[in-house]
Design a protein around this motif. Structure first.
Motif, mmCIF file in Angstrom:
data_model
loop_
_atom_site.group_PDB
_atom_site.id
_atom_site.type_symbol
_atom_site.label_atom_id
_atom_site.label_comp_id
_atom_site.label_asym_id
_atom_site.label_seq_id
_atom_site.Cartn_x
_atom_site.Cartn_y
_atom_site.Cartn_z
ATOM 1 N N PHE A 111 1.707 -8.317 -10.121
ATOM 2 C CA PHE A 111 1.993 -9.733 -9.954
ATOM 3 C C PHE A 111 1.685 -10.144 -8.517
ATOM 4 N N GLU A 112 0.890 -11.165 -8.348
ATOM 5 C CA GLU A 112 0.462 -11.637 -7.031
ATOM 6 C C GLU A 112 -0.169 -10.532 -6.193
ATOM 7 N N ALA A 113 -0.631 -9.494 -6.877
ATOM 8 C CA ALA A 113 -1.339 -8.374 -6.241
ATOM 9 C C ALA A 113 -0.468 -7.614 -5.232
ATOM 10 N N ASN A 114 0.830 -7.817 -5.301
ATOM 11 C CA ASN A 114 1.710 -7.142 -4.342
ATOM 12 C C ASN A 114 2.047 -5.721 -4.787
ATOM 13 N N VAL A 115 1.863 -4.808 -3.861
ATOM 14 C CA VAL A 115 2.170 -3.398 -4.123
ATOM 15 C C VAL A 115 3.168 -2.940 -3.060
ATOM 16 N N GLN A 116 4.268 -2.387 -3.500
ATOM 17 C CA GLN A 116 5.281 -1.940 -2.544
ATOM 18 C C GLN A 116 5.306 -0.422 -2.466
ATOM 19 N N TRP A 117 5.754 0.070 -1.322
ATOM 20 C CA TRP A 117 5.846 1.528 -1.191
ATOM 21 C C TRP A 117 7.091 1.915 -0.410
ATOM 22 N N GLU A 118 7.555 3.115 -0.684
ATOM 23 C CA GLU A 118 8.644 3.702 0.079
ATOM 24 C C GLU A 118 8.337 5.155 0.343
ATOM 25 N N LEU A 119 8.820 5.645 1.467
ATOM 26 C CA LEU A 119 8.810 7.082 1.728
ATOM 27 C C LEU A 119 10.254 7.551 1.651
ATOM 28 N N LEU A 120 10.507 8.478 0.730
ATOM 29 C CA LEU A 120 11.866 8.958 0.512
ATOM 30 C C LEU A 120 12.009 10.396 0.979
ATOM 31 N N GLN A 121 13.186 10.692 1.480
ATOM 32 C CA GLN A 121 13.588 12.093 1.627
ATOM 33 C C GLN A 121 14.852 12.225 0.802
ATOM 34 N N GLY A 122 14.748 12.988 -0.304
ATOM 35 C CA GLY A 122 15.832 12.950 -1.273
ATOM 36 C C GLY A 122 15.891 11.546 -1.836
ATOM 37 N N SER A 123 17.051 10.928 -1.807
ATOM 38 C CA SER A 123 17.142 9.556 -2.302
ATOM 39 C C SER A 123 17.218 8.555 -1.146
ATOM 40 N N THR A 124 17.050 9.070 0.060
ATOM 41 C CA THR A 124 17.125 8.200 1.236
ATOM 42 C C THR A 124 15.766 7.580 1.533
ATOM 43 N N VAL A 125 15.733 6.274 1.662
ATOM 44 C CA VAL A 125 14.493 5.595 2.031
ATOM 45 C C VAL A 125 14.315 5.708 3.541
ATOM 46 N N VAL A 126 13.293 6.448 3.951
ATOM 47 C CA VAL A 126 13.050 6.643 5.381
ATOM 48 C C VAL A 126 12.312 5.438 5.954
ATOM 49 N N THR A 127 11.335 4.979 5.197
ATOM 50 C CA THR A 127 10.591 3.801 5.634
ATOM 51 C C THR A 127 9.940 3.172 4.409
ATOM 52 N N LYS A 128 9.676 1.891 4.495
ATOM 53 C CA LYS A 128 9.037 1.231 3.363
ATOM 54 C C LYS A 128 8.210 0.049 3.838
ATOM 55 N N GLY A 129 7.414 -0.466 2.924
ATOM 56 C CA GLY A 129 6.562 -1.584 3.281
ATOM 57 C C GLY A 129 5.822 -2.069 2.050
ATOM 58 N N PHE A 130 4.789 -2.853 2.256
ATOM 59 C CA PHE A 130 4.023 -3.313 1.105
ATOM 60 C C PHE A 130 2.570 -3.525 1.492
ATOM 61 N N GLY A 131 1.734 -3.590 0.483
ATOM 62 C CA GLY A 131 0.326 -3.888 0.678
ATOM 63 C C GLY A 131 -0.117 -4.756 -0.481
ATOM 64 N N THR A 132 -1.410 -5.039 -0.532
ATOM 65 C CA THR A 132 -1.891 -5.839 -1.648
ATOM 66 C C THR A 132 -3.131 -5.212 -2.264
ATOM 67 N N ALA A 133 -3.216 -5.383 -3.558
ATOM 68 C CA ALA A 133 -4.430 -4.981 -4.260
ATOM 69 C C ALA A 133 -5.469 -6.082 -4.079
ATOM 70 N N GLU A 134 -6.727 -5.740 -4.380
ATOM 71 C CA GLU A 134 -7.779 -6.722 -4.122
ATOM 72 C C GLU A 134 -7.658 -7.949 -5.010
ATOM 73 N N GLU A 135 -7.181 -7.729 -6.244
ATOM 74 C CA GLU A 135 -7.035 -8.859 -7.143
ATOM 75 C C GLU A 135 -5.675 -8.788 -7.805
ATOM 76 N N CYS A 136 -5.211 -9.920 -8.253
ATOM 77 C CA CYS A 136 -3.933 -9.948 -8.949
ATOM 78 C C CYS A 136 -4.128 -9.730 -10.431
ATOM 79 N N CYS A 137 -3.167 -9.084 -11.052
ATOM 80 C CA CYS A 137 -2.982 -9.119 -12.494
ATOM 81 C C CYS A 137 -4.052 -8.380 -13.297
ATOM 82 N N THR A 138 -4.921 -7.648 -12.602
ATOM 83 C CA THR A 138 -5.858 -6.774 -13.303
ATOM 84 C C THR A 138 -5.999 -5.534 -12.443
ATOM 85 N N LEU A 139 -6.360 -4.405 -13.055
ATOM 86 C CA LEU A 139 -6.429 -3.172 -12.274
ATOM 87 C C LEU A 139 -7.474 -3.299 -11.181
ATOM 88 N N SER A 140 -7.035 -3.292 -9.956
ATOM 89 C CA SER A 140 -7.978 -3.399 -8.848
ATOM 90 C C SER A 140 -7.508 -2.510 -7.696
#
Lengths: 326, 168
Positions: free
Chosen positions: A256-285
């Motif tokens: 949705f809106e080409a937004n891709v989120q990410w997290e880096l976990l150690q165990g269940s603890t989120v060490v750092t996170k952020g987001f990026g975008t795919a080239e196009e929305c709503c289709t595999l890109s």
């Protein structure tokens, strides 16, 4: 263990008992010469036997019993490189096997890519898919246990996959959707392995089969649309990879809106996170985004599409990779 | 296996001393031709030397060698285009044929039969019956599931038996 086994054992043993290879340690050494090497002189015994002390021999695990080797050794399955094989192996390339992963919205296909150096490894890509031998432990297969790949090949304009097992009818408990997904899994893997878009001709034990898993296979079967592919797929880093810091995450997403989120976990603890975008929305890109340098260590990378619950609930679509940052 | 800390050269020497012949014989069961088998195993040792930095332990080095020997044996069969064509053994029933002749005939029949099997069946049989590897070790060596190892083994045994009816 029975007499049948013993007989085969004896026959194989006898079949090669007269093979006495010439000594070739020096030849091997000449191909592995490294500049800084201090080594005691090697002593050759009469008849070419290598003299080595009993103590050093005892330190080596016996060939016939190898506890602790069940984990895949890094390297040889996918990277059988060596100086003398360059004339026969094709250059490094990457192929993709597809695996089935159960998700909350039903099973989907996830890709996993491998470097490939030779023809045997190309065929092995299809075999990995059929037998579910992914590096990522989340990835698997729905093909019945004991299913084997007899042969996969692209020959005379026919892309064929020959399977072995009791596979003509759909096994009890497998839905027709699961059967379709399983065929699609093999079709996509074979098409990637052989770099072809041809429909796949399925064989069963070397013969054409009117049905496979209860589905019509008398004619070559084309791959299905992308709707069975996971909407979030991480290509790199791969499962188990060691990466330098900082590193880049690449993959494909239909978000949705080409937004891709990410997290880096150690165990269940989120060490750092952020987001990026795919080239196009709503289709595999494709997407590609850098991860700011985390402290060295072992992490689970989670990449997912936008979380409609605002972080309270589990993400709807995701791919995870266990990685080490150095 | 942590007591030994060899460098790559030492690893090659030690594993050569203890396993070279057996690995060549393994490869002969896969490719039949002894010279090809020697090349395959030599190449595998060179590759193991190059990978030693990531292996570092004797049992991992050995697992790497086994896996590389099997993979390269398979590759070499393909690239050289040496197609297996099973030729039924000539049944010799010569009175007075000496023991040596019988044994060497039997060797040829067994090696021919192995060559005529599908790759995976041949590999599973060699690892199971020649190296006596466990099902789990065969699975990890070949990168296939244990269920697939079982299937290949039972098919391979059946196929080998029917090919060798005359000698078993």
């Amino acid at each position: 263990m029975n007499t049948d086994d013993d007989q085969i054992r004896a026959l194989l043993d006898e079949a090669v008992s007269d093979v006495e290879p010439r000594r070739s340690l020096e030849e091997i050494r000449s191909r592995t010469t490294s500049p800084s090497r201090s080594r005691r002189p090697w002593v050759w015994g009469a008849g070419g036997a290598v003299l080595a002390t009993a103590a050093t021999i005892a330190a080596i695990v016996a060939l016939s019993s190898s506890p602790g080797t069940t984990g895949a050794a890094p390297g040889p399955a996918t990277q059988p490189s060596g100086p003398t094989s360059s004339s026969t192996d094709r250059p490094a390339q990457s192929v993709t096997a597809y695996y089935v992963v159960g998700t909350k919205r039903g099973p989907l296909l996830y890709p996993e890519s491998y470097p490939v150096m030779g023809d045997a490894q190309v065929e092995q890509t299809v075999e990995r898919a059929v037998t579910g031998q992914a590096d990522d432990p989340d990835y698997g297969t729905l093909w019945p246990s004991g299913t084997i790949l007899q042969k996969a090949q692209l020959s005379d304009g026919v892309l064929s996959v020959d399977l072995g097992g009791d596979l003509a009818q759909r096994p009890a408990g497998m839905s027709s959707a699961d059967a379709e997904l399983s065929l699609d899994q093999v079709i996509r893997s074979a098409q990637s392995a052989f770099r072809s878009r041809l429909p796949v001709t399925f064989l069963l034990d070397g013969r054409p089969t009117p049905t496979l898993l209860g589905l019509e296979t008398a004619q070559p079967v084309p791959g299905s649309s992308d709707e069975k592919l996971s909407p979030v797929q991480v290509d790199a880093p791969s499962e188990g990879a060691t990466v330098d810091s900082p590193f880049t995450v690449t993959g494909r997403a239909s978000a949705f809106e080409a937004n891709v989120q990410w997290e880096l976990l150690q165990g269940s603890t989120v060490v750092t996170k952020g987001f990026g975008t795919a080239e196009e929305c709503c289709t595999l890109s494709p997407f590609s985004f850098p991860i700011p340098p985390p402290p060295p260590g072992a992490y689970t990378l989670v990449v997912h599409d936008e979380d409609p619950s605002g972080g309270e609930g589990p993400a709807p679509w995701q791919d995870t990779k266990d990685i080490t940052v150095r | 296996m942590t007591e030994a800390r060899w460098d790559a050269d030492a690893a090659v020497e030690q594993l050569y001393a203890s396993h070279y012949r057996r690995l060549v014989r393994l490869s002969v069961l896969l490719v039949r031709d002894p010279e090809t088998a020697e090349e395959v195993v030599q190449d595998s040792f060179v590759a193991m030397h190059g990978a030693w930095r990531t292996l570092r332990e004797p049992d991992k080095g050995l697992a790497y060698l086994r896996q590389t020997v099997v993979n390269r044996s398979r590759s070499v069969l393909r690239h050289r285009g040496v197609q297996s064509r099973y030729v039924p053994p000539v049944v010799r029933d010569l009175p007075g044929a000496d023991e040596d002749a019988v044994v060497s005939e039997r060797r040829a029949v067994v090696l021919d039969a192995m060559r005529s099997l599908p790759d995976r069946q041949r590999e599973v049989l060699a690892l199971r019956y020649y190296l006596d590897l466990s099902e789990a070790d065969i699975a990890s060596t070949l990168g296939i599931s244990r269920g697939a190892v079982k299937s290949h083994a039972s098919r391979g045994v059946a196929a080998l038996r029917s090919l060798m009816e005359d000698v078993t």
